[in-house]
Design a protein around this motif. Structure first.
Motif, PDB file in Angstrom:
ATOM      1  N   SER A  22       0.851  -1.180   0.000  1.00 41.02           N
ATOM      2  CA  SER A  22       0.000   0.000   0.000  1.00 41.02           C
ATOM      3  C   SER A  22       0.886   1.227   0.000  1.00 41.02           C
ATOM      4  O   SER A  22       1.951   1.230   0.618  1.00 41.02           O
ATOM      5  CB  SER A  22      -0.890   0.026   1.240  1.00 41.02           C
ATOM      6  N   VAL A  23       0.449   2.249  -0.707  1.00 41.74           N
ATOM      7  CA  VAL A  23       1.156   3.528  -0.677  1.00 41.74           C
ATOM      8  C   VAL A  23       0.153   4.620  -0.356  1.00 41.74           C
ATOM      9  O   VAL A  23      -1.019   4.539  -0.733  1.00 41.74           O
ATOM     10  CB  VAL A  23       1.900   3.832  -1.996  1.00 41.74           C
ATOM     11  N   ASP A  24       0.630   5.611   0.357  1.00 41.55           N
ATOM     12  CA  ASP A  24      -0.212   6.740   0.720  1.00 41.55           C
ATOM     13  C   ASP A  24       0.026   7.881  -0.255  1.00 41.55           C
ATOM     14  O   ASP A  24       1.175   8.237  -0.543  1.00 41.55           O
ATOM     15  CB  ASP A  24       0.108   7.205   2.139  1.00 41.55           C
ATOM     16  N   VAL A  25      -1.072   8.415  -0.768  1.00 43.92           N
ATOM     17  CA  VAL A  25      -1.031   9.554  -1.677  1.00 43.92           C
ATOM     18  C   VAL A  25      -2.134  10.530  -1.276  1.00 43.92           C
ATOM     19  O   VAL A  25      -3.028  10.177  -0.509  1.00 43.92           O
ATOM     20  CB  VAL A  25      -1.204   9.126  -3.152  1.00 43.92           C
ATOM     21  N   ASP A  26      -2.057  11.727  -1.791  1.00 47.54           N
ATOM     22  CA  ASP A  26      -3.067  12.736  -1.493  1.00 47.54           C
ATOM     23  C   ASP A  26      -4.380  12.415  -2.198  1.00 47.54           C
ATOM     24  O   ASP A  26      -4.396  11.743  -3.238  1.00 47.54           O
ATOM     25  CB  ASP A  26      -2.591  14.116  -1.935  1.00 47.54           C
ATOM     26  N   GLU A  27      -5.457  12.920  -1.656  1.00 45.92           N
ATOM     27  CA  GLU A  27      -6.771  12.782  -2.280  1.00 45.92           C
ATOM     28  C   GLU A  27      -6.698  13.381  -3.687  1.00 45.92           C
ATOM     29  O   GLU A  27      -6.052  14.397  -3.900  1.00 45.92           O
ATOM     30  CB  GLU A  27      -7.823  13.528  -1.443  1.00 45.92           C
ATOM     31  N   GLY A  28      -7.316  12.726  -4.655  1.00 44.21           N
ATOM     32  CA  GLY A  28      -7.290  13.209  -6.026  1.00 44.21           C
ATOM     33  C   GLY A  28      -6.034  12.817  -6.782  1.00 44.21           C
ATOM     34  O   GLY A  28      -5.752  13.354  -7.851  1.00 44.21           O
ATOM     35  N   ALA A  29      -5.277  11.874  -6.248  1.00 46.96           N
ATOM     36  CA  ALA A  29      -4.020  11.453  -6.869  1.00 46.96           C
ATOM     37  C   ALA A  29      -4.264  10.738  -8.192  1.00 46.96           C
ATOM     38  O   ALA A  29      -5.319  10.157  -8.437  1.00 46.96           O
ATOM     39  CB  ALA A  29      -3.248  10.543  -5.925  1.00 46.96           C
ATOM     40  N   THR A  30      -3.249  10.782  -9.028  1.00 46.27           N
ATOM     41  CA  THR A  30      -3.268  10.067 -10.303  1.00 46.27           C
ATOM     42  C   THR A  30      -2.330   8.872 -10.214  1.00 46.27           C
ATOM     43  O   THR A  30      -1.566   8.732  -9.248  1.00 46.27           O
ATOM     44  CB  THR A  30      -2.788  10.980 -11.444  1.00 46.27           C
ATOM     45  N   LEU A  31      -2.349   8.054 -11.247  1.00 46.02           N
ATOM     46  CA  LEU A  31      -1.437   6.915 -11.298  1.00 46.02           C
ATOM     47  C   LEU A  31       0.015   7.389 -11.234  1.00 46.02           C
ATOM     48  O   LEU A  31       0.845   6.756 -10.582  1.00 46.02           O
ATOM     49  CB  LEU A  31      -1.679   6.093 -12.565  1.00 46.02           C
ATOM     50  N   GLY A  32       0.324   8.504 -11.876  1.00 44.25           N
ATOM     51  CA  GLY A  32       1.680   9.051 -11.811  1.00 44.25           C
ATOM     52  C   GLY A  32       2.102   9.355 -10.381  1.00 44.25           C
ATOM     53  O   GLY A  32       3.240   9.081  -9.990  1.00 44.25           O
ATOM     54  N   PRO A  80      -8.691   6.678  -7.105  1.00 42.17           N
ATOM     55  CA  PRO A  80      -9.462   7.024  -5.903  1.00 42.17           C
ATOM     56  C   PRO A  80      -9.034   6.187  -4.700  1.00 42.17           C
ATOM     57  O   PRO A  80      -8.392   5.148  -4.846  1.00 42.17           O
ATOM     58  CB  PRO A  80     -10.901   6.723  -6.307  1.00 42.17           C
ATOM     59  N   SER A  81      -9.397   6.660  -3.530  1.00 41.56           N
ATOM     60  CA  SER A  81      -9.079   5.940  -2.303  1.00 41.56           C
ATOM     61  C   SER A  81      -9.580   4.512  -2.406  1.00 41.56           C
ATOM     62  O   SER A  81     -10.687   4.260  -2.863  1.00 41.56           O
ATOM     63  CB  SER A  81      -9.732   6.632  -1.114  1.00 41.56           C
ATOM     64  N   GLY A  82      -8.736   3.569  -2.026  1.00 37.35           N
ATOM     65  CA  GLY A  82      -9.096   2.157  -2.082  1.00 37.35           C
ATOM     66  C   GLY A  82      -8.866   1.516  -3.432  1.00 37.35           C
ATOM     67  O   GLY A  82      -9.157   0.333  -3.622  1.00 37.35           O
ATOM     68  N   ALA A  83      -8.330   2.277  -4.382  1.00 39.11           N
ATOM     69  CA  ALA A  83      -8.072   1.720  -5.719  1.00 39.11           C
ATOM     70  C   ALA A  83      -7.089   0.563  -5.627  1.00 39.11           C
ATOM     71  O   ALA A  83      -6.204   0.543  -4.774  1.00 39.11           O
ATOM     72  CB  ALA A  83      -7.526   2.806  -6.643  1.00 39.11           C
ATOM     73  N   LYS A  84      -7.252  -0.385  -6.523  1.00 43.59           N
ATOM     74  CA  LYS A  84      -6.340  -1.520  -6.624  1.00 43.59           C
ATOM     75  C   LYS A  84      -5.594  -1.399  -7.948  1.00 43.59           C
ATOM     76  O   LYS A  84      -6.202  -1.381  -9.011  1.00 43.59           O
ATOM     77  CB  LYS A  84      -7.112  -2.822  -6.545  1.00 43.59           C
ATOM     78  N   ILE A  85      -4.281  -1.324  -7.855  1.00 43.05           N
ATOM     79  CA  ILE A  85      -3.443  -1.164  -9.033  1.00 43.05           C
ATOM     80  C   ILE A  85      -2.657  -2.437  -9.249  1.00 43.05           C
ATOM     81  O   ILE A  85      -2.072  -2.976  -8.312  1.00 43.05           O
ATOM     82  CB  ILE A  85      -2.502   0.042  -8.854  1.00 43.05           C
ATOM     83  N   SER A  86      -2.667  -2.921 -10.490  1.00 42.75           N
ATOM     84  CA  SER A  86      -1.912  -4.118 -10.845  1.00 42.75           C
ATOM     85  C   SER A  86      -0.870  -3.755 -11.888  1.00 42.75           C
ATOM     86  O   SER A  86      -1.191  -3.092 -12.878  1.00 42.75           O
ATOM     87  CB  SER A  86      -2.834  -5.200 -11.420  1.00 42.75           C
ATOM     88  N   ILE A  87       0.361  -4.192 -11.663  1.00 39.64           N
ATOM     89  CA  ILE A  87       1.457  -3.982 -12.584  1.00 39.64           C
ATOM     90  C   ILE A  87       1.764  -5.339 -13.194  1.00 39.64           C
ATOM     91  O   ILE A  87       2.085  -6.288 -12.467  1.00 39.64           O
ATOM     92  CB  ILE A  87       2.696  -3.417 -11.877  1.00 39.64           C
ATOM     93  N   ILE A  88       1.669  -5.426 -14.518  1.00 41.61           N
ATOM     94  CA  ILE A  88       1.848  -6.720 -15.181  1.00 41.61           C
ATOM     95  C   ILE A  88       2.828  -6.571 -16.336  1.00 41.61           C
ATOM     96  O   ILE A  88       2.455  -6.105 -17.416  1.00 41.61           O
ATOM     97  CB  ILE A  88       0.496  -7.282 -15.672  1.00 41.61           C
ATOM     98  N   PRO A  89       4.089  -6.973 -16.129  1.00 38.94           N
ATOM     99  CA  PRO A  89       5.054  -6.914 -17.224  1.00 38.94           C
ATOM    100  C   PRO A  89       4.808  -8.068 -18.200  1.00 38.94           C
ATOM    101  O   PRO A  89       4.358  -9.143 -17.802  1.00 38.94           O
ATOM    102  CB  PRO A  89       6.399  -7.066 -16.532  1.00 38.94           C
ATOM    103  N   ALA A  90       5.090  -7.800 -19.460  1.00 36.24           N
ATOM    104  CA  ALA A  90       4.955  -8.847 -20.474  1.00 36.24           C
ATOM    105  C   ALA A  90       6.028  -9.905 -20.226  1.00 36.24           C
ATOM    106  O   ALA A  90       7.132  -9.603 -19.781  1.00 36.24           O
ATOM    107  CB  ALA A  90       5.119  -8.246 -21.864  1.00 36.24           C
TER     108      ALA A  90
END
Length: 95
Positions: A22-32, A80-90
């Motif tokens: 998990s990483v903490d970011v500000d409200e309204g954060a983007t993937l970047g 958004p808060s609670g988003a789940k991000i998946s990183i999938i390399p080929a």
């Protein structure tokens, strides 16, 4: 706010073997913003996700809540808060 990131096996050396972080970011954060926070918490992982121009590497797929960011807004995709991000390399290989 906190977002969850699913880390593929090949990048787990950066997260001390953790498959989910998990990483903490500000409200309204983007993937970047999430990638920057991820790299701050786990130095070096950002360079494996982003190329020299700061864009997502060609053979790395990133999903925010099951949506491929290449068909959304790329690094500007909202996380958004609670988003789940998946990183999938080929993966290539075989015979």
């Amino acid at each position: 706010m906190s977002v969850a990131v699913r880390v593929p096996t090949i990048l787990r050396t950066y997260t001390k073997g953790e498959s989910d972080v998990s990483v903490d970011v500000d409200e309204g954060a983007t993937l970047g913003d999430v990638v920057k926070a991820l790299d701050a918490a786990y130095p070096g992982i950002g360079a494996r996700i982003l190329d020299d121009t700061g864009e997502i590497r060609r053979f790395v797929n990133v999903y925010v809540n099951d949506d491929d960011v290449r068909f959304d807004s790329g690094l500007q995709t909202p996380t958004p808060s609670g988003a789940k991000i998946s990183i999938i390399p080929a993966v290539a290989g075989g015979c």
